[in-house]
Design an enzyme around this catalytic site. Sequence first.
Site, short mmCIF file in Angstrom:
data_model
loop_
_atom_site.label_atom_id
_atom_site.label_comp_id
_atom_site.label_asym_id
_atom_site.label_seq_id
_atom_site.Cartn_x
_atom_site.Cartn_y
_atom_site.Cartn_z
N GLN A 266 0.82 -1.21 0.00
CA GLN A 266 0.00 0.00 0.00
C GLN A 266 0.86 1.25 0.00
OE1 GLN A 266 -2.80 -1.79 -1.03
NE2 GLN A 266 -3.59 0.17 -0.34
N HIS A 269 1.85 3.13 -3.29
CA HIS A 269 0.90 3.97 -4.03
C HIS A 269 1.31 5.43 -4.02
CE1 HIS A 269 -2.50 1.51 -5.34
NE2 HIS A 269 -2.38 0.81 -4.23
N GLU A 335 -9.60 1.85 5.10
CA GLU A 335 -10.02 1.53 3.73
C GLU A 335 -9.87 0.02 3.49
OE1 GLU A 335 -8.76 2.78 -0.84
OE2 GLU A 335 -7.37 3.10 0.83
N HIS A 336 -8.69 -0.50 3.79
CA HIS A 336 -8.41 -1.93 3.70
C HIS A 336 -8.00 -2.43 5.08
CE1 HIS A 336 -7.02 -0.02 -0.14
NE2 HIS A 336 -7.76 -0.98 -0.68
N ASP A 369 -7.32 -5.72 -4.88
CA ASP A 369 -7.06 -4.67 -5.86
C ASP A 369 -7.34 -5.14 -7.27
OD1 ASP A 369 -6.30 -2.75 -4.04
OD2 ASP A 369 -4.16 -3.18 -4.18
N HIS A 428 -51.58 21.38 4.32
CA HIS A 428 -51.34 19.96 4.06
C HIS A 428 -52.61 19.15 4.35
CE1 HIS A 428 -47.16 21.12 3.93
NE2 HIS A 428 -46.74 19.86 3.80
#
Length: 440
Positions: A266, A269, A335-336, A369, A428
Amino acid sequence: MLARTDLRGRTPSTAELRAALPRGGVDVDAVLHQVRPMVEAVRDRGAEAALEFGEKFDGVRPASVRVPAAELERALRELDPAVKEALEVAIERTRKVHADQRRKDTVTEVVPGGTVTERWVPVERVGLYVPGGNAVYPSSVVMNVVPAQTAGVGSLVVASPPQADFGGLPHPTILAAAAMLGVDEVWAVGGGQGVALLTYGGTDTDGTELVPVDLITGPGNIYVTAAKRLCRGLVGIDAEAGPTEIAILADHTADPVHVAADLISQAEHDVMAASVLVTTSVELADAVDKALAAQLEITKHRERVTTALTGSQSGTVLVSDVSAGLRVVNAYAAEHLEIQTEDATGVAAQVTSAGAVFVGPWAPVSLGDYCAGSNHVLPTAGCARHSSGLSVQTFLRGIHVIDYSESALKDVAGHVITLANAEDLPAHGEAVRLRFEALR
């Protein structure tokens, strides 16, 4: 290698946990003043402005925004057969998983003569953003396109930055992936200007219309995120994506070589990527640090990975036991999230906040991924506490259809009038009463 936070013997509150845990992030507000003029220029001048910004930031000006069909065909024809085969596997598995996500319309009979139907209707036209920065992401084409197609979206366009190395076209692997999925509309535009052009549309250099979209999905850098924030409301967006994250909850049974490899995967990235180890074992933490040092010696993107691993967004969190570790990872909402513990399946079942959970030693994040079948466009920066990853549902809208007969309305009319008066909205109630009583 990794900075350490020791929570053993402590029971911090949720607020204290959120403050103590490593966390990356970007300050989108800090670049809004730069992106706003870009968005406004594209709003006012359309494709011409978008191409100008592309020339400035990407170093190339395509002949047109829309990629010619012949270039899509050529990219697919020239695609490395091994890459094509891998993409075919990714597409097949992703389609299989997402096919089971499609919702069915439901009809509820509230009373005899009174029904509420929930219809699931696809968004009419979507823009799917595929970044092109440190890496090439054909997998992101798959992850965006497959759920949109499965939802039944009638019109979609993939937007990806032009590349100077490829004559102003997006990377050929991106084009090939789009062609494999049957996508015939790809725009060579990226960054904030790409988001703006998807939002406002315009006229291409050959006079053809660039039709604006209703929804934009897909990750991007801080400028893409800022543009999505500025355009939100005019179009829908999936999320404001931040730097990627991995958290690994591990005990003494975990293999430090596996853990280190996954943290590095990771970190490669982006320099702002977050890699967090939560563990009950000091021995494992020490072994992971040693494995990280060894693996960094042979890592291609060593400088980038080292910067990410030593940044404030990464680190090791020591906890007393797995239960405490679960509390930490649920507060972090990665996230992961990998679970590498005894009874990993049972531990994973107790996770309540994560974009995706990877169970045991044979389900690394890199599987997700590409070829697990799951989607890799996931919530970041703790947003997994309240949001989900990209799915078929992202591209569907639920519409309630209310169908009541005269008798069914009459049966509930008094309650409607009572509640309308309780809220001081008498008109109403009148809208119901006058259906049964003549105006006096």
